[in-house]
Write an enzyme that holds these catalytic residues in place. Structure first.
Site, PDB file in Angstrom:
ATOM      1  N   ARG A 551     -43.163 -17.802 -26.258  1.00 47.00           N
ATOM      2  CA  ARG A 551     -44.471 -18.433 -26.480  1.00 47.00           C
ATOM      3  C   ARG A 551     -45.460 -17.442 -27.067  1.00 47.00           C
ATOM      4  O   ARG A 551     -45.474 -16.264 -26.679  1.00 47.00           O
ATOM      5  CB  ARG A 551     -45.053 -18.957 -25.163  1.00 47.00           C
ATOM      6  N   SER A 612     -40.458 -10.444 -19.192  1.00 44.24           N
ATOM      7  CA  SER A 612     -39.849 -10.660 -17.877  1.00 44.24           C
ATOM      8  C   SER A 612     -38.429 -10.120 -17.794  1.00 44.24           C
ATOM      9  O   SER A 612     -37.463 -10.854 -17.525  1.00 44.24           O
ATOM     10  CB  SER A 612     -39.883 -12.152 -17.543  1.00 44.24           C
ATOM     11  N   ASP A 666     -44.231 -11.497 -15.078  1.00 47.18           N
ATOM     12  CA  ASP A 666     -44.869 -12.772 -14.751  1.00 47.18           C
ATOM     13  C   ASP A 666     -45.570 -12.744 -13.391  1.00 47.18           C
ATOM     14  O   ASP A 666     -46.533 -13.474 -13.166  1.00 47.18           O
ATOM     15  CB  ASP A 666     -43.855 -13.919 -14.809  1.00 47.18           C
TER      16      ASP A 666
END
Length: 926
Positions: A551, A612, A666
């Site tokens: 993203r 992550s 995250d």
């Protein structure tokens, strides 16, 4: 005309029957509710019978049935053959005169003597020699307040009984005490000895050897009727007794029975519907004849419904109708009816003899003449009409009650149609030829969505009581076996305190400069030194790379709040497994595409990068990739600075407007995204596919980073807690099996107890063991159930969401797994899921308790007030996880006031806020 008026008064219109059914359903709900139970006329008493027979029950069972003037003792032998051919022996003992109105102790002593004599005379040698104990079921047909299957206080006597010293007492204990007293005389002489909790010995025993009887269940005759009919071909979940009194019981959803503690599965509820209408709701259907019967009864104004339908009263209603019609000169004109003035002279048998004869009035005339009346032909016809109207009304009112039960069951089970078996018993049911026809047709009119099949009971109070007792023992044995399987997963407060202490110990080791390398909890510095304070402003880019989707976001932080725009880009498998240069070039291409679409190419915006994957962070914008996970194998990246790889790709692509200010995972993003709205948010928690936590630690305690001033966010990487063996004591057989079949056995052991990736597989392993032990699915596991990871963690959420209605959804899940599941299987499956998810929440809370207690002690506070930002599907979607976590945390860390906030896009919004805070602190530093 007088006859027509009398007949009309005894006929209730269909519209009024619908209203009556609605009133009964309302009263049923009142009776089940804890708040309104005391005011309800339909008492809805819990029986603590939570299952019907399944045909596997076997053994010898003693039954004591307290009848009108007699005590009946039975010995019932079940063979586990579907209960189709039980063997029964019984003996009836007449009660001594006056005992029904004497002392309660004398009544129970007499019953115990009957038991002793019955066993001495009738018990076969195979029973005497094979049983460890002889369980007894007690049929006690009076209204009781039951708090366990073998604990019931008498509320009131009826049916001519009024023994002193029993009301308010536990009648099971009174019978057991009386049975125990029998041993005193028998023990000394070497005879039979009755006592609980011991062995059952042969009738040819030597002196000093004992036979023992234990009262394990109390029920009324209605419940016994239902349990007997469960053997007649399929489960029976309703019973109606149409006898001297009238009653009904049915299997209700246990969570609706608020007066009992049981909340899972179903429980048989004894409606005690005889008192329906005592609040006046039946006043308009009471005729003058009914009023006369009520006034002459021993309890005027009480049990109004029963007085309309019970065979004890139907003859009396007819008698009063005949007296009234004679006074109006519609009957017996010119003849003496003095005999009708005598209460009780017109019995139910007289009524049944009159109405069951369809061939003229010859039998009617004979019955009336035997009574001493001199009827004309016309009198015989009219008496027959009155009798039919009274008994037909009784059958119709039974149908109203049954329809109320049927509709209630259909609604509370969320079913469009209900098909159910109804056990039937009683003098009116057996004696009135048209009873069944009326019951069926009227209940279908009132509850067209329900189809009831009527099953005649065969000795409900005897054989049925043995069934209740047998089911109770089967369930008790099953419960012991279930507890043996699930026991190791049930953690005590002391267990959790130990986990909390171990987590604290590992945290200290992870923070220590000399112990960090061997600590199972890595306690990685993130170089995030501040949380948002609400003054951050500006536009920021955020990247989120944690799987096959990538993203890119632009986040605007303004005084009025945060707004975001984002786009998702796919990372092709070839790029995931290609070179590092190709991967980071692709990421830059995506960023350029996004900035072009958002008209941002001319701006240089600070960028936060959520990455992550395991990294060793050496600065806020510098982190070395330790290893790839999640299917990535891009070459030339492990051991390299991820931020530098991104900058080099930007340089290759001639994209100069990239300002990477922070790299984070995250968990940190989750804390930061919640921290913008709540400055007290200093902890981040992820409980989803995996689990992790971070928190703000005092710099003086972080031995792996230079400097003592201020705080730094520590990425705990607590999923690996226990990898050094410190949690082996809580690892069960199921956890070990799951661990051994993962791609990283022995690693991430705490995570394997908690996170969504593993809970479904733990449940599957438990189901396999329970099936092997014959506790589930009749001992037959499907091929699908034996498939690894077939039981998804999302199933736990669906299964535990159920109160009673969603048991249908549980059956759907089990059907997908090709499992033939009974209702009891569904209930047990839910217990398994609850046990596994509760343990996960409790362990998560134990870890969090170590964190908040450390923060409190760090700051020298008596009471810490702090917030946790949380993300992850398990925490967000599971119906009980968050509640169980917060409740356990409060118990383990009572000096910490902890609030929880659900994170909104921690990896996107959180990354932008890390960048925003970095820019704010940089400006403040300048």
């Amino acid at each position: 005309s007088q006859i027509q008026r009398a007949l009309r008064s005894l006929c209730i219109p269909l519209e009024r029957l619908h209203i009556m059914k609605g009133h009964m359903m309302q009263d049923m709900c009142k009776g089940l509710s804890r708040q309104t139970h005391a005011q309800a006329k339909v008492r809805m008493l819990p029986t603590y019978i939570c299952s019907t027979p399944n045909g596997t029950e076997k053994g010898n069972f003693l039954v004591v049935e307290l009848c009108q003037n007699q005590v009946r003792i039975l010995l019932v032998t079940l063979y586990g053959d579907g209960n189709m051919s039980p063997q029964m022996m019984y003996k009836i003992f007449d009660m001594p005169e006056g005992i029904m109105q004497g002392e309660g102790e004398a009544l129970f002593d007499f019953i115990a003597q009957c038991v002793s004599q019955f066993l001495a005379e009738t018990t076969p040698p195979e029973v005497s020699s094979s049983e460890e104990r002889l369980p007894l079921g007690f049929v006690f047909p009076f209204t009781c307040r039951q708090t366990q299957l073998n604990k019931a206080e008498l509320i009131s006597w009826s049916k001519g009984f009024s023994c002193s010293g029993v009301v308010g007492k536990d009648v099971v204990q009174m019978l057991q005490s009386a049975i125990n007293k029998q041993e005193v005389g028998a023990n000394g002489s070497g005879g039979r000895w009755l006592s609980p909790w011991s062995g059952w010995k042969s009738s040819q025993t030597a002196p000093g050897q004992h036979s023992h009887v234990e009262v394990v269940a109390l029920m009324n005759d209605t419940v016994g009727t239902m349990m007997t009919c469960c053997t007649e071909g399929g489960p029976c979940e309703i019973a109606v007794v149409a006898d001297k009194g009238s009653n009904c019981c049915f299997m209700a959803e246990a969570y609706l029975v608020e007066t009992a503690e049981e909340t899972s599965g179903r429980m048989c509820v004894n409606t005690e519907w005889g008192c329906f209408g005592d609040d006046g709701t039946l006043n308009d259907v009471f005729t003058p004849y009914d009023e006369s019967v009520d006034e002459e009864s021993c309890n005027p104004g009480e049990k109004r419904f029963e007085k309309l339908v019970g065979t004890m009263y139907l003859g009396e209603i007819v008698r009063h109708a005949l007296i009234a019609l004679t006074a109006e000169k519609a009957l017996f004109t010119g003849t003496d009816i003095a005999v009708l003035k005598e209460k009780g002279v017109f019995t139910i048998q007289h009524v049944l003899d009159i109405i069951n004869n369809e061939d003229g009035t010859t039998d009617v005339k004979r019955v009336l003449e035997v009574l001493g009346l001199q009827p004309s032909e016309r009198d015989c016809g009219r008496v027959q009409q009155i009798c039919r109207a009274v008994v037909g009304r009784a059958a119709t009112l039974h149908a109203v009650g049954l329809a109320a039960i049927l509709s209630y069951m259909c609604q509370t089970r969320d079913m469009e149609t209900l098909m159910v078996n109804v056990g039937m018993e009683g003098e009116l049911y057996k004696g009135y030829a048209r009873f069944e026809e009326i019951l069926q047709s009227v209940s279908r009119l009132l509850s067209p969505e329900c189809l009831a099949t009527l099953l005649p009971s065969r000795d409900g109070s005897g054989r049925g009581a043995a069934m209740v007792t047998a089911v109770a023992l089967r369930l008790a044995a099953q419960r012991r076996a279930v507890n043996e399987v699930l026991g190791p997963l049930r953690l005590s407060h002391a267990d959790l305190e130990k986990v909390q202490a171990l987590m604290r110990q590992e945290m200290e080791r992870g923070l220590g400069k000399n112990t960090n390398a061997t600590a199972s909890v890595r306690m990685l510095p993130t170089y995030v030194s501040h949380t948002p304070d609400g003054t951050e402003r500006g536009d920021f880019l955020a990247l989120d790379l944690g799987g096959t989707n990538f993203r890119v976001l632009v986040v605007r932080v303004a005084e009025e709040g945060i707004s975001m725009a984002s786009e998702i880009y796919v990372i092709p498998a070839a790029i995931m497994r290609g070179t590092g240069e190709a991967l980071f070039d692709h990421i830059i291409d995506c960023i350029v595409d996004f900035q072009t679409k958002q008209n941002l190419m001319t701006q240089t915006l600070p960028l936060g990068f959520t990455f992550s994957f395991p990294c060793q962070q050496v600065g806020l914008d510098k982190a070395l990739l330790l290893t790839w996970t999640k299917g990535f194998t891009a070459s030339g990246c492990v051991g390299q600075d991820v931020v530098q790889l991104l900058r080099e790709a930007a340089h290759r692509k001639q994209h100069s407007g990239l300002q990477v200010v922070a790299l984070l995972n995250d968990t940190v993003g989750t804390m930061m995204s919640c921290g913008y709205d709540d400055p007290k948010c200093e902890i981040g928690l992820i409980v989803g596919t995996g689990t992790n936590a971070c928190y703000m630690e005092e710099m003086r305690n972080v031995g792996t980073v230079q400097g003592d001033q201020g705080r730094m966010c520590i990425n705990m990487e607590w999923g690996a807690f226990g990898d050094n063996g410190c949690l082996d004591h809580i690892f069960t057989h199921f956890d070990r099996v799951v661990d051994e079949t993962t791609i990283n056995p022995g690693k991430q052991r705490f995570e394997k107890l908690i996170s969504g990736m593993y809970l479904g597989e733990i449940v599957r392993q438990i189901l396999l063991v329970m099936t092997e032990k014959q506790l589930l699915f009749q001992g037959r596991a499907s091929a699908k159930l034996q498939t690894r990871n077939i039981f998804q963690t999302k199933f736990l959420s669906t299964i535990e969401l159920s109160n009673g209605l969603a048991l249908r959804q549980i059956r759907t899940i089990l059907n997908e797994l090709e499992l033939d599941a009974s209702f009891e299987d569904s209930v047990l499956l839910r217990e398994v899921c609850q046990t596994v998810s509760l343990r996960a929440a409790q362990l998560c809370a134990a870890g969090l308790a170590a964190v908040v207690e450390k923060m409190r002690e760090n700051r020298g506070l008596d009471q810490l007030s702090v917030s946790v930002g949380v993300d992850g599907t398990l925490y967000k979607l599971h119906p009980c996880f968050s509640h169980n976590l917060q409740k356990t945390l409060k118990e383990l860390a009572p000096n910490c006031d902890v609030s929880f906030h659900l994170s909104e896009d921690g990896s996107g919004k959180g990354a932008a806020l890390v960048a925003a805070v970095a820019c704010r602190t940089a400006r403040a530093g300048q």
